[in-house]
Scaffold this motif. Structure first.
Motif, PDB file in Angstrom:
ATOM      1  N   ARG A 239      -1.252  -7.522  -3.984  1.00  0.00           N
ATOM      2  CA  ARG A 239      -0.306  -8.326  -3.221  1.00  0.00           C
ATOM      3  C   ARG A 239       1.100  -7.710  -3.301  1.00  0.00           C
TER       4      ARG A 239
ATOM      5  N   HIS B 178     -10.542  -7.821  -3.471  1.00  0.00           N
ATOM      6  CA  HIS B 178      -9.405  -7.773  -4.375  1.00  0.00           C
ATOM      7  C   HIS B 178      -8.329  -6.914  -3.722  1.00  0.00           C
TER       8      HIS B 178
ATOM      9  N   THR C 160       0.458  -8.899  -8.237  1.00  0.00           N
ATOM     10  CA  THR C 160       1.497  -8.851  -7.209  1.00  0.00           C
ATOM     11  C   THR C 160       2.576  -7.888  -7.665  1.00  0.00           C
TER      12      THR C 160
ATOM     13  N   GLU D 225      -5.452 -12.049  -1.147  1.00  0.00           N
ATOM     14  CA  GLU D 225      -5.514 -12.499  -2.536  1.00  0.00           C
ATOM     15  C   GLU D 225      -5.863 -11.311  -3.419  1.00  0.00           C
TER      16      GLU D 225
END
Length: 303
Positions: free
Chosen positions: A194, A191, A223, A219
């Motif tokens: 982003r 994890h 984000t 990923e």
């Protein structure tokens, strides 16, 4: 127009730069109504419209564009002449406008800007942070701060320290639960926080070892476009983050975060203060640049 002085010209350039009467009025310390009246006066005296304006947008007419292109350099010369006259005293005063990207601003705020303000209380620093690269002269800044490779070739650059590096970090509890990546491709099984660039595109994490660059499109559950927000997420155990080392140095030292892939994050270009050449800089400008030079030399001695 001469009877009113320079305010009308400043008003035209401010609206052209900001694309908004409201934003330009705030910059100039005027009401929107007063600014609109000034522009009306200029347009009547010139006998031509300078702006096309609706309730939602403002744009220059062809005549307005030509006017701005011709007036802007002359007004810069007038500003410089006035600044030179004001700087004859030995005491730094007035305003310094500095443009920087956010990470660079965080790195120099305490050791340079705040230290400078304590030493020179009559100076006001207007520090603007943004991700895009701007023309500091055209946009009215005295100084800029960027990494060395992004400084325009026609500018004078003052290194502010040693080369910088990125850091890949997460909490000890995250690594205990999910394991530690050993090489960059391992991140695809983790994890990650982003990163969104200023242009809206996702940022690929950049690595390099033995001259071989690697980019990883990670990923993860979130984000973000701001490092301070990403740090909060990483400290909360959401995942692995990618930062400038200076942003998480204290967390690493305190054990709140652990660093991985350090052999894949070699030093990068240092930060630089940069500015155009000036024949008669203000006392405040000279004092700030001198302090920046001292900061850079001290950092290099410690490196």
């Amino acid at each position: 127009m001469a009877r009113q002085g320079l305010i009308e010209l400043e008003a035209v350039l401010a609206i052209a730069a900001r694309g908004s009467f409201r934003a330009a009025a705030l910059d100039l310390g005027l009401s929107t109504t007063a600014l609109s009246n000034l522009i009306g006066t200029v347009e009547r005296q010139l006998g031509v419209r300078l702006f096309n304006r609706t309730t939602r947008s403002v744009s220059l007419t062809d005549a307005g564009r030509t006017f701005v292109e011709q007036v802007a350099p002359a007004l810069r010369d007038i500003r410089n002449a006035m600044a030179t006259a004001r700087s004859q005293g030995d005491t730094p005063s007035g305003t310094l406008r500095i443009n920087a990207f956010a990470t660079g601003a965080r790195e120099i705020l305490a050791p340079l800007v705040l230290r400078f303000l304590r030493r020179h209380p009559q100076v006001h620093v207007d520090l603007v942070t943004e991700g895009r690269i701007v023309d500091i002269v055209a946009e009215g800044f005295d100084l800029g701060i960027r990494t060395a490779e992004l400084v325009p070739s026609d500018m004078i650059a003052v290194p502010l320290g040693a080369p910088r590096s990125f850091a890949v970090v997460a909490t000890p509890s995250y690594f205990a639960a999910h394991g530690r990546p050993r090489v960059p491709p391992d991140l695809l099984g983790h994890h990650c926080i982003r990163i969104r660039l200023p242009n809206g595109a996702p940022y690929r994490w950049h690595f390099e070892k033995d001259g071989s660059p690697v980019q990883i499109d990670v990923e993860g559950p979130i984000t973000l476009d701001e490092a301070t927000l990403a740090r909060i997420a990483v400290l909360d155990g959401i995942g692995i983050g990618f930062f400038m080392e200076a942003d998480v140095r204290d967390d690493i030292a305190a054990g709140r975060l652990e660093r991985v892939l350090q052999d894949w994050t070699p030093p990068t270009a240092p930060l630089c203060l940069y500015y155009p050449g000036r024949k008669n800089p203000s006392a405040a400008f000279r004092a700030f640049v001198d302090m920046a030079r001292d900061l850079g030399k001290a950092a290099m001695r410690r490196a």
